[in-house]
Scaffold this active site. Structure first.
Site, PDB file in Angstrom:
ATOM      1  N   LYS A  79     -26.815 -17.556  63.929  1.00  0.00           N
ATOM      2  CA  LYS A  79     -25.728 -18.486  63.461  1.00  0.00           C
ATOM      3  C   LYS A  79     -24.864 -17.345  62.377  1.00  0.00           C
ATOM      4  O   LYS A  79     -25.317 -16.854  61.676  1.00  0.00           O
ATOM      5  CB  LYS A  79     -26.269 -19.715  62.866  1.00  0.00           C
ATOM      6  CG  LYS A  79     -24.941 -20.700  62.707  1.00  0.00           C
ATOM      7  CD  LYS A  79     -25.661 -22.084  62.172  1.00  0.00           C
ATOM      8  CE  LYS A  79     -24.578 -23.176  61.806  1.00  0.00           C
ATOM      9  NZ  LYS A  79     -25.151 -24.291  61.302  1.00  0.00           N
ATOM     10  N   SER A  81     -23.493 -28.526  64.131  1.00  0.00           N
ATOM     11  CA  SER A  81     -22.315 -27.277  63.994  1.00  0.00           C
ATOM     12  C   SER A  81     -23.062 -26.164  64.614  1.00  0.00           C
ATOM     13  O   SER A  81     -22.264 -25.146  64.887  1.00  0.00           O
ATOM     14  CB  SER A  81     -22.121 -27.130  62.503  1.00  0.00           C
ATOM     15  OG  SER A  81     -23.504 -26.666  61.665  1.00  0.00           O
ATOM     16  N   SER A 132     -27.739 -30.399  62.337  1.00  0.00           N
ATOM     17  CA  SER A 132     -26.988 -29.323  63.173  1.00  0.00           C
ATOM     18  C   SER A 132     -27.589 -28.356  63.668  1.00  0.00           C
ATOM     19  O   SER A 132     -27.250 -27.369  64.464  1.00  0.00           O
ATOM     20  CB  SER A 132     -26.183 -28.482  62.127  1.00  0.00           C
ATOM     21  OG  SER A 132     -24.799 -29.254  61.700  1.00  0.00           O
TER      22      SER A 132
HETATM   23  N1  GLN Z   1     -22.446 -33.215  61.531  1.00  0.00           N
HETATM   24  C1  GLN Z   1     -22.873 -32.967  59.980  1.00  0.00           C
HETATM   25  C2  GLN Z   1     -21.709 -32.810  59.168  1.00  0.00           C
HETATM   26  O1  GLN Z   1     -20.635 -32.681  59.791  1.00  0.00           O
HETATM   27  C3  GLN Z   1     -23.947 -32.231  59.835  1.00  0.00           C
HETATM   28  C4  GLN Z   1     -23.699 -30.783  59.828  1.00  0.00           C
HETATM   29  C5  GLN Z   1     -24.862 -30.060  59.528  1.00  0.00           C
HETATM   30  O2  GLN Z   1     -25.777 -30.355  59.741  1.00  0.00           O
HETATM   31  N2  GLN Z   1     -24.602 -28.853  59.073  1.00  0.00           N
HETATM   32  O3  GLN Z   1     -21.531 -32.673  58.005  1.00  0.00           O
END
Ligand code: GLN
Length: 494
Positions: A74, A149, A173
């Site tokens: 990532k 994400s 995410s």
């Molecule tokens: N969807 C959540 C957010 O937008 C979690 C994102 C994540 O776990 N990095 O913050």
């Protein structure tokens, strides 16, 4: 199906070299990535140099089990010499001068990096649509999102562009994109994987973890990623564990005899799509058939987890992102009058809309007049949410429920409705607030042929147990083996 495990066997048997495996995956990336947009950066020269070094290590008799097996990372992990963007224009020119702890560990294991995967900007999102580099497409249906994400990591594994990838999980995410793309992903207990060199979003929640096809692969990868690192002050100093230790099949038809699975009544009450409810019910029946028992548990405060998270995570983000000021590294506006003008223009131009929204919320809830009303209240809720889990684990070994309320949605469907987007993580966020380990694994398909994921939540440091349960389920079912039509791995030696 190529797994980390099967590729490791090919290499050990001398049936393929690391250079050959990497060439095959790079060729697939070249043909498939323009459509999926799963990678932000590929650098074949660099990948092949790492592959040659892995082959030399094997020839010298110094190979570990995973030496030569490629992996994608990532783009939130700093990797020396690689462009490391975190999905943002702000870091669109940032070539990292150092390796994150996680990257160091994979290098030490001899696993070549296939490239840096696309992600929501600064990991803020649930659909990969906030990336400066454009949305990632779901390999099961390219008109749909892969989740976020870590959507690039999920799409590249599901689409056969990499056998495995790293992800990070602040509120879901790793687990939510794993569910939406039909792969297996694990978020470890907070503090098990070092955050050193992992670009910070909400430091008290962020945790790196593996994304792969099977629980077994996740265990092998967690063995590489986990471990104490003094450069992260929240890294836990614990003895090294072997996360594969509970994978050995217990002889007999009831390998899960004695296991108590907690079913939180709040998770099954409402909100889940009918297809998801059916698939999760079937999985429960399957696990019972393997010997497990179920008990009802309560997580009464979990309904407040999204609200608490959207105070705490933006608060931490607003502080973490103050470092992007155009002075030390990253993007700087080309024209400005004085220092303040430079800061303002750099941040106005360098950050996207969702990141700005979070910085504004975070600054607001931390401001003098509102700190007690929002931030302190949310911290109190966080404690109550964690206490619910402690209570629940008095009567069960693992908790089971859905990972996401629905399967992959259409690109653009929720882009203009942040609250709907935030609700994608309704089943995952409480786990981060409590600092617990959680994972998602495939458990079926909806009426449109889109994958459904179920979530396992473990008590602190019970990754090995959770992986053992997931592995038994995967030995008894084949949901994790289904691939989208376009991911046929003809080119890849197997
Ligand atoms: N969807 C959540 C957010 O937008 C979690 C994102 C994540 O776990 N990095 O913050």
């Amino acid at each position: 199906m190529n797994t980390i495990q099967s590729l490791s066997q090919l290499l050990a048997a001398g049936q393929a070299s690391s250079v050959e495996l990497c060439q095959d995956y790079l060729a697939r990336i070249q043909t498939r990535n323009p459509e999926l947009n799963a990678f932000i950066t590929v650098d074949p020269e660099r990948t092949l140099a790492e592959a040659r070094a892995a082959d030399a290590r094997r020839a010298a008799g110094q190979a570990g089990m995973l030496t030569g097996v490629p992996i994608a990372h990532k783009d939130i992990f700093c990797a020396e010499g690689w462009l490391t963007t975190c999905g943002s224009k702000m870091l669109s020119n940032f070539v990292s001068p150092y390796d994150a702890h996680v990257i160091e560990q994979f290098k030490a294991a001899g696993m070549p990096c296939l490239g840096k995967t696309n992600m929501d900007e600064f990991a803020m999102g649930s659909s990969n649509e906030t990336s400066f580099y454009g949305p990632v497409k779901n390999p099961w249906d390219t008109s749909r999102v892969p989740g976020g994400s870590s959507g690039g990591s999920a799409a590249c594994v599901a689409g056969g562009l990499a056998p495995a990838a790293t992800g990070t999980d602040t509120g879901g995410s790793i687990r939510q994109p794993a569910a939406l793309t039909g792969i297996t992903g694990l978020k470890p207990t907070y503090g098990v994987v070092s955050r050193y060199g992992m670009i910070a979003f909400a430091s008290s929640l962020d945790q790196g973890g593996p994304m792969a096809r099977t629980a077994e692969d996740c265990a092998l990868l967690l063995n590489v990623m986990a471990g104490f690192d003094p450069r992260d002050s929240t890294s836990l100093e614990r003895a090294k564990e072997d996360y594969t230790r509970e994978l050995t099949p217990t002889p007999g038809a009831r390998p899960l005899a004695g296991l108590k699975i907690g079913l939180p009544r709040e998770f099954f009450a409402e909100g889940m799509s009918a297809d998801t409810a059916r698939a999760v019910e079937d999985a429960i029946a399957q696990l019972k058939g393997l010997g497990a028992e179920t008990v009802e548990v309560g997580l009464p405060n979990s309904r407040l987890s999204v609200a608490a998270y959207y105070v705490l995570a933006p608060a931490e983000a607003s502080s973490n992102l103050s470092r992007f000021d155009g002075v030390r590294y990253g993007y700087r506006t080309p024209e400005y009058e004085d220092l303040t003008d430079m800061y303002e223009k750099t941040r106005a131009e360098g950050f996207g809309a969702e990141v700005k929204r979070r910085i504004m919320i975070g600054t607001y809830v931390l401001s003098h007049g509102y700190y007690d009303a929002y931030y302190i209240q949310a911290q109190r809720l966080r404690r109550l949410i964690a206490d619910d889990f402690t209570e629940a684990f008095k009567s069960c070994d693992v908790i089971l429920g859905p990972t996401a309320p629905s399967t992959a949605f259409k690109l653009g469907e929720k882009a203009d409705d942040p609250v709907q987007m935030y609700l994608s993580d309704i089943y995952t966020i409480a786990v981060n607030l409590a600092g617990l380990p959680g994972m998602s694994l495939p458990c079926g398909f909806d009426g449109q042929g889109l994958p459904i994921g179920m979530q396992l939540i473990g008590n602190y440091f019970s990754e090995a147990k959770m992986l053992g349960v997931a592995h038994q389920y995967q030995l008894a079912t084949d949901w994790h083996q289904h691939r989208p039509a376009l991911s046929e791995e003809k080119g890849v030696r197997s």
